[in-house]
Design an enzyme around this catalytic site. Structure first.
Site, PDB file in Angstrom:
ATOM      1  N   HIS A   1     -52.382 -39.080  -1.781  1.00  0.00           N
ATOM      2  CA  HIS A   1     -53.362 -38.732  -0.528  1.00  0.00           C
ATOM      3  C   HIS A   1     -53.952 -37.915  -1.214  1.00  0.00           C
ATOM      4  O   HIS A   1     -53.593 -36.435  -1.231  1.00  0.00           O
ATOM      5  CB  HIS A   1     -53.175 -38.368   0.867  1.00  0.00           C
ATOM      6  CG  HIS A   1     -53.816 -38.807   1.923  1.00  0.00           C
ATOM      7  ND1 HIS A   1     -54.257 -39.621   2.247  1.00  0.00           N
ATOM      8  CD2 HIS A   1     -53.926 -37.411   2.425  1.00  0.00           C
ATOM      9  CE1 HIS A   1     -55.665 -38.803   3.386  1.00  0.00           C
ATOM     10  NE2 HIS A   1     -55.498 -38.164   3.402  1.00  0.00           N
TER      11      HIS A   1
ATOM     12  N   HIS B   1     -58.981 -38.967   0.517  1.00  0.00           N
ATOM     13  CA  HIS B   1     -59.629 -38.820   1.519  1.00  0.00           C
ATOM     14  C   HIS B   1     -60.535 -37.707   1.972  1.00  0.00           C
ATOM     15  O   HIS B   1     -60.490 -36.696   1.825  1.00  0.00           O
ATOM     16  CB  HIS B   1     -58.497 -38.090   2.809  1.00  0.00           C
ATOM     17  CG  HIS B   1     -58.384 -38.025   3.771  1.00  0.00           C
ATOM     18  ND1 HIS B   1     -58.102 -37.033   4.903  1.00  0.00           N
ATOM     19  CD2 HIS B   1     -59.661 -37.822   4.939  1.00  0.00           C
ATOM     20  CE1 HIS B   1     -58.741 -36.945   6.264  1.00  0.00           C
ATOM     21  NE2 HIS B   1     -59.432 -38.216   6.378  1.00  0.00           N
TER      22      HIS B   1
ATOM     23  N   MET C   1     -62.497 -32.266   0.710  1.00  0.00           N
ATOM     24  CA  MET C   1     -63.474 -30.936   1.687  1.00  0.00           C
ATOM     25  C   MET C   1     -64.372 -30.517   1.130  1.00  0.00           C
ATOM     26  O   MET C   1     -64.484 -29.575  -0.251  1.00  0.00           O
ATOM     27  CB  MET C   1     -62.263 -30.127   2.354  1.00  0.00           C
ATOM     28  CG  MET C   1     -61.672 -30.628   3.009  1.00  0.00           C
ATOM     29  SD  MET C   1     -60.006 -29.764   3.533  1.00  0.00           S
ATOM     30  CE  MET C   1     -58.310 -30.878   3.895  1.00  0.00           C
TER      31      MET C   1
ATOM     32  N   ASP D   1     -57.166 -34.627  -0.322  1.00  0.00           N
ATOM     33  CA  ASP D   1     -57.864 -34.583   0.545  1.00  0.00           C
ATOM     34  C   ASP D   1     -59.346 -34.031  -0.003  1.00  0.00           C
ATOM     35  O   ASP D   1     -59.310 -32.435  -0.753  1.00  0.00           O
ATOM     36  CB  ASP D   1     -57.234 -33.082   1.302  1.00  0.00           C
ATOM     37  CG  ASP D   1     -56.110 -34.047   2.358  1.00  0.00           C
ATOM     38  OD1 ASP D   1     -54.832 -33.605   2.578  1.00  0.00           O
ATOM     39  OD2 ASP D   1     -56.855 -35.315   3.088  1.00  0.00           O
TER      40      ASP D   1
ATOM     41  N   MET E   1     -63.426 -36.122   3.404  1.00  0.00           N
ATOM     42  CA  MET E   1     -64.602 -35.250   4.322  1.00  0.00           C
ATOM     43  C   MET E   1     -65.036 -34.417   3.893  1.00  0.00           C
ATOM     44  O   MET E   1     -64.760 -33.045   3.355  1.00  0.00           O
ATOM     45  CB  MET E   1     -62.872 -34.172   4.758  1.00  0.00           C
ATOM     46  CG  MET E   1     -61.759 -35.193   5.986  1.00  0.00           C
ATOM     47  SD  MET E   1     -60.191 -33.904   5.852  1.00  0.00           S
ATOM     48  CE  MET E   1     -59.854 -34.532   3.909  1.00  0.00           C
TER      49      MET E   1
ATOM     50  N   ASP F   1     -52.528 -39.409   9.589  1.00  0.00           N
ATOM     51  CA  ASP F   1     -52.997 -38.431   8.408  1.00  0.00           C
ATOM     52  C   ASP F   1     -52.983 -37.433   9.946  1.00  0.00           C
ATOM     53  O   ASP F   1     -53.658 -37.334  10.652  1.00  0.00           O
ATOM     54  CB  ASP F   1     -54.028 -38.468   8.109  1.00  0.00           C
ATOM     55  CG  ASP F   1     -54.151 -37.279   6.794  1.00  0.00           C
ATOM     56  OD1 ASP F   1     -55.285 -37.282   6.160  1.00  0.00           O
ATOM     57  OD2 ASP F   1     -52.948 -36.277   6.478  1.00  0.00           O
TER      58      ASP F   1
ATOM     59  N   MET G   1     -56.636 -39.931  11.793  1.00  0.00           N
ATOM     60  CA  MET G   1     -56.406 -38.421  11.631  1.00  0.00           C
ATOM     61  C   MET G   1     -55.110 -38.408  13.170  1.00  0.00           C
ATOM     62  O   MET G   1     -55.705 -38.342  14.759  1.00  0.00           O
ATOM     63  CB  MET G   1     -57.053 -37.540  12.120  1.00  0.00           C
ATOM     64  CG  MET G   1     -58.175 -37.612  10.526  1.00  0.00           C
ATOM     65  SD  MET G   1     -57.151 -37.455   9.653  1.00  0.00           S
ATOM     66  CE  MET G   1     -57.160 -35.947   9.048  1.00  0.00           C
TER      67      MET G   1
ATOM     68  N   SER H   1     -49.867 -36.030   1.217  1.00  0.00           N
ATOM     69  CA  SER H   1     -50.629 -34.817   1.035  1.00  0.00           C
ATOM     70  C   SER H   1     -50.622 -33.809  -0.054  1.00  0.00           C
ATOM     71  O   SER H   1     -49.257 -33.015   0.576  1.00  0.00           O
ATOM     72  CB  SER H   1     -51.107 -34.530   2.418  1.00  0.00           C
ATOM     73  OG  SER H   1     -52.283 -33.622   2.561  1.00  0.00           O
TER      74      SER H   1
HETATM   75  C1  DX5 Z   1     -56.116 -32.320   6.650  1.00  0.00           C
HETATM   76  C2  DX5 Z   1     -55.679 -33.400   5.867  1.00  0.00           C
HETATM   77  C3  DX5 Z   1     -54.252 -33.970   5.667  1.00  0.00           C
HETATM   78  C4  DX5 Z   1     -53.391 -32.898   5.459  1.00  0.00           C
HETATM   79  C5  DX5 Z   1     -52.031 -33.126   5.996  1.00  0.00           C
HETATM   80  O1  DX5 Z   1     -57.435 -32.528   7.362  1.00  0.00           O
HETATM   81  O2  DX5 Z   1     -56.466 -34.791   6.085  1.00  0.00           O
HETATM   82  O3  DX5 Z   1     -54.106 -34.907   4.908  1.00  0.00           O
HETATM   83  O4  DX5 Z   1     -52.767 -32.215   4.440  1.00  0.00           O
HETATM   84  O5  DX5 Z   1     -51.101 -32.077   5.889  1.00  0.00           O
HETATM   85  P1  DX5 Z   1     -50.056 -31.474   7.080  1.00  0.00           P
HETATM   86  O6  DX5 Z   1     -49.103 -33.179   6.841  1.00  0.00           O
HETATM   87  O7  DX5 Z   1     -49.137 -30.730   6.516  1.00  0.00           O
HETATM   88  O8  DX5 Z   1     -50.811 -32.212   7.902  1.00  0.00           O
HETATM   89 ZN    ZN Z   2     -56.142 -36.450   4.719  1.00  0.00          ZN
END
Ligand code: DX5
Ligand code: ZN
Length: 245
Positions: free
Chosen positions: A40, A74, A44, A42, A76, A182, A147, A15
């Protein structure tokens, strides 16, 4: 890799959330050169989670610089149906949205739309969500994302009790699909994930801050492959491939 493997095997997707986002391409290349299988990403929207990150315009630029690698977005976001075409247009390969962000009625249409624009379907569940909610969609999706932290931030502590969901899913649907974890996955907790039966590992801060990301990625992948072999699952063709869209 530029597509999901046909059989179940260990694949590692950093990520990049906790990377220096002002150097997104360099950071991504550094992890890919260290042996990462996919990225990956993220996404948001500040509604589904209390944080705001990147969207399809940034991913489109990254795709120009990194043409071949498998991108797992991903999502969110509060409205997963809103970004499907944009993410496909930006070069995303897997659209992983959260079951908590939509209604039962909207699920079939969202899954259909993702397949229509030729992306793989990932279905994510938050820590408080029971694993049984994914059962009715198992034949229509490619990946279940479990998660292991409350989504919204990198660098959080791994929730070991989520391994129950991974174990149940791998035991109940041994060859059905890819199981992704994740949140808080590092060298130690990646072993817990492998033993439970996960095969897709997302790791953010642990790999980004690692002094030896190449060795860590290889070790994570070996842990998974060893566990899959011990369960006689390694490279077994996933049922979904037989009925893939
Ligand atoms: C959190 C994300 C993850 C996060 C993972 O909401 O979906 O992908 O970035 O990072 P680490 O491995 O540092 O928890
Ligand atoms: Zn993620």
């Amino acid at each position: 890799m530029d597509s999901l493997p046909k059989g179940i095997k260990g694949i590692i997707g950093p990520s990049i959330l906790n990377a220096d986002l002002s150097k997104l391409t360099d950071e991504s290349r550094r992890l890919l050169d260290a042996g990462a299988d996919y990225l990956h990403l993220d996404v948001m929207d500040g509604h589904f989670v209390p944080n705001l990150t990147i969207g399809h315009p940034v991913i489109k630029c990254l795709r120009k610089n990194i043409p071949k690698v498998y991108f797992d977005a991903h999502m969110m976001v509060a409205k997963p149906e809103q970004w499907i075409e944009e993410m496909a247009g930006a070069g995303v390969n897997q659209y992983t949205f959260h079951i908590e962000s939509t209604t039962k009625e909207s699920m079939p249409e969202i899954i259909r739309k993702i397949k229509e624009v030729d992306m793989k379907v990932g279905l994510g569940i938050k820590p408080k969500t029971d694993i049984s909610v994914v059962e009715e969609y198992i034949n229509d999706i490619d990946v279940v994302l479990i998660m292991t932290v409350e989504p919204g931030f990198g660098g959080q502590k791994f929730m070991g009790d989520m391994m129950e969901k991974v174990r149940w899913l791998r035991k109940t649907y041994p060859q059905l699909l890819h199981i992704e974890v994740d949140g808080g996955v590092n060298m130690k907790t990646s072993d817990d994930c492998a033993q439970a039966g996960a095969n897709m590992i997302v790791s953010g801060s642990a790999l980004i801050d690692s002094k030896q990301p190449d060795k860590d990625i290889e070790q994570m992948r070996n842990l998974i492959d060893e566990n899959l072999r011990s369960k006689k699952l390694h490279l077994q063709i996933t049922n979904n491939e037989h009925c893939s869209h």
